[in-house]
Design an enzyme around this catalytic site. Sequence first.
Site, short mmCIF file in Angstrom:
data_model
loop_
_atom_site.label_atom_id
_atom_site.label_comp_id
_atom_site.label_asym_id
_atom_site.label_seq_id
_atom_site.Cartn_x
_atom_site.Cartn_y
_atom_site.Cartn_z
N HIS A 307 0.84 -1.19 0.00
CA HIS A 307 0.00 0.00 0.00
C HIS A 307 0.88 1.23 0.00
O HIS A 307 1.93 1.23 0.64
CB HIS A 307 -0.92 0.02 1.24
CG HIS A 307 -2.05 0.96 1.08
ND1 HIS A 307 -1.94 2.29 1.39
CD2 HIS A 307 -3.30 0.77 0.60
CE1 HIS A 307 -3.09 2.88 1.10
NE2 HIS A 307 -3.92 1.98 0.62
N ASP A 364 -8.00 -5.30 -0.10
CA ASP A 364 -8.52 -6.12 -1.19
C ASP A 364 -8.16 -7.59 -1.07
O ASP A 364 -8.66 -8.41 -1.84
CB ASP A 364 -7.99 -5.59 -2.54
CG ASP A 364 -8.62 -4.25 -2.88
OD1 ASP A 364 -9.80 -4.07 -2.55
OD2 ASP A 364 -7.93 -3.40 -3.45
N1 CMC Z 1 4.17 -7.69 -4.95
C1 CMC Z 1 5.52 -7.69 -5.10
N2 CMC Z 1 6.31 -6.59 -4.93
C2 CMC Z 1 5.70 -5.46 -4.58
C3 CMC Z 1 4.31 -5.37 -4.40
C4 CMC Z 1 3.53 -6.55 -4.59
N3 CMC Z 1 2.21 -6.52 -4.43
N4 CMC Z 1 3.96 -4.10 -4.07
C5 CMC Z 1 5.11 -3.42 -4.04
N5 CMC Z 1 6.17 -4.23 -4.35
C6 CMC Z 1 7.60 -3.85 -4.36
C7 CMC Z 1 7.96 -3.06 -5.60
O1 CMC Z 1 8.36 -3.90 -6.64
C8 CMC Z 1 9.05 -2.18 -5.07
O2 CMC Z 1 10.21 -2.95 -4.98
P1 CMC Z 1 11.68 -2.28 -5.18
O3 CMC Z 1 11.80 -1.27 -4.08
O4 CMC Z 1 12.62 -3.42 -5.09
O5 CMC Z 1 11.64 -1.65 -6.55
C9 CMC Z 1 8.61 -1.85 -3.64
O6 CMC Z 1 7.80 -2.98 -3.25
C10 CMC Z 1 7.80 -0.58 -3.51
O7 CMC Z 1 6.69 -0.65 -4.42
P2 CMC Z 1 6.07 0.59 -5.17
O8 CMC Z 1 5.36 0.11 -6.39
O9 CMC Z 1 7.13 1.65 -5.36
O10 CMC Z 1 5.05 1.13 -4.10
P3 CMC Z 1 3.83 2.10 -4.38
O11 CMC Z 1 3.55 2.79 -3.12
O12 CMC Z 1 4.09 2.92 -5.60
O13 CMC Z 1 2.65 1.08 -4.78
C11 CMC Z 1 0.81 -0.38 -4.65
C12 CMC Z 1 1.63 0.69 -3.92
C13 CMC Z 1 -0.44 -0.67 -3.82
C14 CMC Z 1 0.37 0.14 -6.02
C15 CMC Z 1 1.65 -1.66 -4.82
O14 CMC Z 1 2.02 -2.15 -3.55
C16 CMC Z 1 0.95 -2.76 -5.62
O15 CMC Z 1 1.03 -2.74 -6.85
N6 CMC Z 1 0.23 -3.70 -4.93
C17 CMC Z 1 -0.54 -4.72 -5.64
C18 CMC Z 1 -1.87 -4.13 -6.09
C19 CMC Z 1 -2.84 -3.93 -4.95
O16 CMC Z 1 -3.04 -4.80 -4.12
N7 CMC Z 1 -3.50 -2.74 -4.94
C20 CMC Z 1 -4.52 -2.41 -3.95
C21 CMC Z 1 -4.10 -1.28 -3.06
S1 CMC Z 1 -5.17 -1.10 -1.61
C22 CMC Z 1 -6.72 -0.68 -2.22
C23 CMC Z 1 -6.74 0.54 -3.05
O17 CMC Z 1 -6.09 1.53 -2.75
O18 CMC Z 1 -7.48 0.55 -4.03
#
Ligand code: CMC
Length: 428
Positions: A307, A364
Site C-alpha cells: 500500500h 482487497d
Molecule cells: N508484490 C511484489 N512486490 C511489490 C508489491 C507486490 N504486491 N507491491 C510493491 N512491491 C515492491 C515493488 O516492486 C518495489 O520494490 P523495489 O523497491 O525493489 O523496486 C517496492 O515494493 C515498492 O513498491 P512501489 O510500487 O514503489 O510502491 P507504491 O507505493 O508505488 O505502490 C501499490 C503501492 C499498492 C500500487 C503496490 O504495492 C501494488 O502494486 N500492490 C498490488 C496491487 C494492490 O493490491 N492494490 C490495492 C491497493 S489497496 C486498495 C486501493 O487503494 O485501491
Amino acid sequence: MADKAILEVGGQKYEFPIITGTENEQAIDIKALRGLTGGLTTIDPGYKNTGSCQSAITFLNGEEGILRYRGYAIEDLADKADFLEVAYLLIFGELPNESQLEKFHNDIKAESHVDEDVKKILDGFPKSAHPMGVLSSLTSALIAFNPSSVNVDSEEDMYKAIVKVMGKFPVLVAWALRKRTGQPLDYGDNNLGYVENILKMMFKKANADYDLDPVVVNALDKLLILHADHEQNCSTSTVRIVGSSHAGLFASLSAGINALWGPLHGGANQAVLEMLEAIKEDGGDTKKYMAKAKDKSDPFRLMGFGHRVYKNFDPRAKIIKKAADEVLGALGVEDPILDIAKGLEQEALNDPYFVDRKLYPNVDFYSGIIYRAMGIPVEMFTVMFALGRLPGWIAQWKEMRENKEPIGRPRQVYTGENHRAFKERAER
Ligand code: CMC
C-alpha cells in the site's frame, strides 16, 4: 515543532511556512514557490510527497495502521454503525441522530428512481461488457437526465444533489449485475434498509421471493463501511481534480469510477481472486508465486499486498480477515481459496522481501473471498468497492467545492525537443 522551512537556491534563501494538521502532520506550504523564485517548480511523480489539499474528512496514519472517518475509529464504525450512518458522517461531518438518519434515508428513497430511458443505454452494451465500464458510462449518462448544475453555495441544492446520487447509484450498480447475469431490471423495495435494498435489487429473481440473510446483510454493510473513504487515493484525487474544473458531481464520480477500475487500485480485489484461482488451478503451489512476485524480471505482483500509505498493516484488512472467517462459517461455505490466501499471507509475512519493503495484505486481499461467498460474481467486485466509496467521493467533492479550491493543474519539467525548423513532408 518547526514553523518554517528555508530553501536555498543559488545562494538565495527563501522562507516557506510549515502548516500543521490536527494530528500534528506537517507540510511545507509552497504556494508561493514559483512567484518567489521566478518560476522554480517541484517534481514528485506519483505525488508520493505532495499534499494536494487540506481535508477534515479522513485521517490515516500508515505507520501505526490508523484509519478514522471524521475522528471515529474504523474499528468502531465497522462494529457499531451502519453504512448509511457512515455515509452521513462522511458527507456532513457528524453522526446522524435518529430523525436526521430517517430524513436522509427518506430523501434518498424519494430520489431512487432512474429514468426508464437509461435502460435503453444499458441495452446497448454487450452482456460481456465489464460492469465497471457499464457503471461509469451509466453514471456519466445520468448527467443528461439531470442536467441542472448544482449551486454549491446553496446548502439545499448541495443536499438535493447528494441524495439524488445516493438514491440512483445503487440502482445502476444492481443493473450492471443484472445485465451481466441476464436478469430483468429491478427497482428494489423502498420498505427496506439501504443495504438490504441493494441486495434485493441485485439478487431478486423475477419469479421468486428474495429472502434477506442477516449474515449477508451484515457482511455487505461492514465491507461498504470499510471502503467508504481513504483520503486522497487515486480515484478520490480524480474526483476532486475533475470537480475542480466545476464539472458536475455525476461527471466527477464517473471519472472516479474509471480511476478505481485499475488493478493497482480498486481493481485489485478482482485481480486477487483471479490470482488465488490461478494458484489453485496450478496445484496450490504458493511458493512458486512468491518467487514470481519477488523476481524483478517478472511483472507479476502479489495482488492484495502493499500500500502506498500503510507501511505496517492495513487496519481494514485485519477487520476483513476476521469477517471472512465469520461469514464463510455462518454461511457454511468451505472455500479452498481462503486457505490459499492464508498460506500466502503467512509466507509473505515471514519473507524478507515483503518484510523489508513493508508489504502487508491490504483491504482487497480478503474482500473478494467474502463477496464470492455472498454469490457476487468476480467482475462485480470493483463495482462493490465503488458502491462503498461513493460517500467518500461525494464528501471529498463537496469539501473541495465548498472550500473553493482552485482548478487542479500541475506543472511539469519539459524534456522534449528544443525548437526546431519545420520539415516539409517530402524532406522527412
Ligand atoms: N508484490 C511484489 N512486490 C511489490 C508489491 C507486490 N504486491 N507491491 C510493491 N512491491 C515492491 C515493488 O516492486 C518495489 O520494490 P523495489 O523497491 O525493489 O523496486 C517496492 O515494493 C515498492 O513498491 P512501489 O510500487 O514503489 O510502491 P507504491 O507505493 O508505488 O505502490 C501499490 C503501492 C499498492 C500500487 C503496490 O504495492 C501494488 O502494486 N500492490 C498490488 C496491487 C494492490 O493490491 N492494490 C490495492 C491497493 S489497496 C486498495 C486501493 O487503494 O485501491
